[in-house]
Design a protein around this motif. Structure first.
Motif, PDB file in Angstrom:
ATOM      1  N   MET A   1       0.836  -1.211   0.000  1.00 10.65           N
ATOM      2  CA  MET A   1       0.000   0.000   0.000  1.00 10.65           C
ATOM      3  C   MET A   1       0.873   1.266   0.000  1.00 10.65           C
ATOM      4  N   LEU A   2       1.823   1.315   0.949  1.00  9.53           N
ATOM      5  CA  LEU A   2       2.730   2.456   1.040  1.00  9.53           C
ATOM      6  C   LEU A   2       4.124   1.922   1.345  1.00  9.53           C
ATOM      7  N   LYS A  26      -2.152  -2.531   3.928  1.00 10.45           N
ATOM      8  CA  LYS A  26      -3.513  -2.123   4.247  1.00 10.45           C
ATOM      9  C   LYS A  26      -3.956  -2.759   5.561  1.00 10.45           C
ATOM     10  N   GLY A  27      -4.495  -1.944   6.451  1.00  8.80           N
ATOM     11  CA  GLY A  27      -4.967  -2.427   7.742  1.00  8.80           C
ATOM     12  C   GLY A  27      -3.917  -2.429   8.830  1.00  8.80           C
ATOM     13  N   ASP A  28      -2.675  -2.113   8.477  1.00 11.14           N
ATOM     14  CA  ASP A  28      -1.618  -2.029   9.488  1.00 11.14           C
ATOM     15  C   ASP A  28      -1.896  -0.891  10.464  1.00 11.14           C
ATOM     16  N   GLY A 185     -10.819  -1.260  10.195  1.00  5.38           N
ATOM     17  CA  GLY A 185      -9.800  -1.586   9.198  1.00  5.38           C
ATOM     18  C   GLY A 185      -8.992  -0.413   8.691  1.00  5.38           C
ATOM     19  N   MET A 186      -9.047   0.736   9.386  1.00  5.05           N
ATOM     20  CA  MET A 186      -8.275   1.896   8.948  1.00  5.05           C
ATOM     21  C   MET A 186      -6.783   1.634   9.128  1.00  5.05           C
ATOM     22  N   THR A 187      -5.999   2.010   8.135  1.00  4.71           N
ATOM     23  CA  THR A 187      -4.546   1.931   8.221  1.00  4.71           C
ATOM     24  C   THR A 187      -4.035   3.167   8.953  1.00  4.71           C
ATOM     25  N   MET A 188      -3.197   2.965   9.982  1.00  6.45           N
ATOM     26  CA  MET A 188      -2.782   4.086  10.805  1.00  6.45           C
ATOM     27  C   MET A 188      -1.307   4.006  11.162  1.00  6.45           C
ATOM     28  N   CYS A 202      -1.711  -1.357  18.478  1.00  7.83           N
ATOM     29  CA  CYS A 202      -0.841  -1.338  17.297  1.00  7.83           C
ATOM     30  C   CYS A 202      -0.443  -2.767  16.922  1.00  7.83           C
ATOM     31  N   THR A 203      -0.445  -3.055  15.634  1.00  3.71           N
ATOM     32  CA  THR A 203      -0.081  -4.395  15.165  1.00  3.71           C
ATOM     33  C   THR A 203       1.428  -4.535  15.001  1.00  3.71           C
TER      34      THR A 203
END
Length: 241
Positions: A1-2, A26-28, A185-188, A202-203
């Motif tokens: 994603m990034l 995505k979703g991290d 599911g927001m990526t942050m 945090c994952t």
């Protein structure tokens, strides 16, 4: 994603970021920790181009966003929440929230008001929509700032010390909203000195020191089994405060 590749940032002769490499999926939900002045906030500001990197690449959906002619679109897709709220004191909560999407013609005022009311209701803030920032609490201000970011339908949200300007009793208001975003599911990416905030949801966690990523891993790996001596000393200092 990034994907961040060999990211550099200097202010004059001072090198703040020294070859940062980081992949965000995505979703991290990535927590960023480290001593003051190590480059954490500068990293976030480079990601959504509030600061222009000195070198390296920021690849978003396969394109280097530094070459984008549409910086506003990049900032819409990669939203940012600041430590100090940055609300306009002469505007009501509702007007603060709908300003960006309407002034950038992302949506009509009618649609923006409708969406703002829906988001405010979702977090139990609908009753303050006609209030001014100086009439509401710090926790309410930060939640309003998050809603303002959500109005632009971001794919990633960058949080720069989102709770450090709040009294302890107000921190829960903000972290509960952030947890809801995580559940959706927001990526942050979250920069914070509040290690409990990082530990809670945090994952992944990265530890930055002197402009470099020194260690990266899961919560358990970083907080329970740190490998680098600098990280061990950092956690020891924080835990002894």
């Amino acid at each position: 994603m990034l994907e961040i590749k060999k990211l550099e940032k200097s202010f004059g002769e001072k090198r703040v970021l020294k070859g940062i490499n980081l992949t965000i999926n995505k979703g991290d939900i990535i927590g960023i920790i480290g001593p003051s002045g190590c480059g954490k906030s500068t990293l976030l500001r480079c990601i959504n181009l509030l600061e222009k990197p000195t070198g390296g690449k920021i690849i978003f959906d396969g394109k280097d966003i530094q070459n984008s002619k549409h910086i506003l679109d990049v900032r819409r897709r990669i939203g940012m929440v600041f430590q100090q709220f940055n609300l306009f004191n002469h505007m009501t909560v509702l007007d603060n929230i709908i300003l960006a999407p309407t002034i950038n013609k992302f949506m009509t005022r009618e649609d923006a008001v409708r969406k703002a009311n829906t988001l405010l209701k979702k977090v139990d803030l609908l009753d303050i929509k006609d209030s001014y920032p100086n009439q509401i609490s710090g926790g309410q201000k930060q939640r309003v700032a998050i809603i303002r970011t959500l109005m632009m339908n971001p794919e990633i949200i960058l949080f720069d010390e989102p709770t450090s300007a709040l009294d302890p009793e107000m921190i829960g208001e903000v972290t509960n909203l952030m947890k809801k975003l995580a559940d959706d599911g927001m990526t942050m990416l979250i920069v914070s000195h509040e290690l409990n905030l990082i530990k809670n949801f945090c994952t992944r966690v990265i530890y930055i020191d002197d402009g470099k990523i020194v260690e990266e891993g899961t919560n358990k790996e970083i907080f329970n089994k740190p490998k680098d001596k600098r990280l061990k000393n950092f956690l020891l200092k924080i835990n002894n405060k």
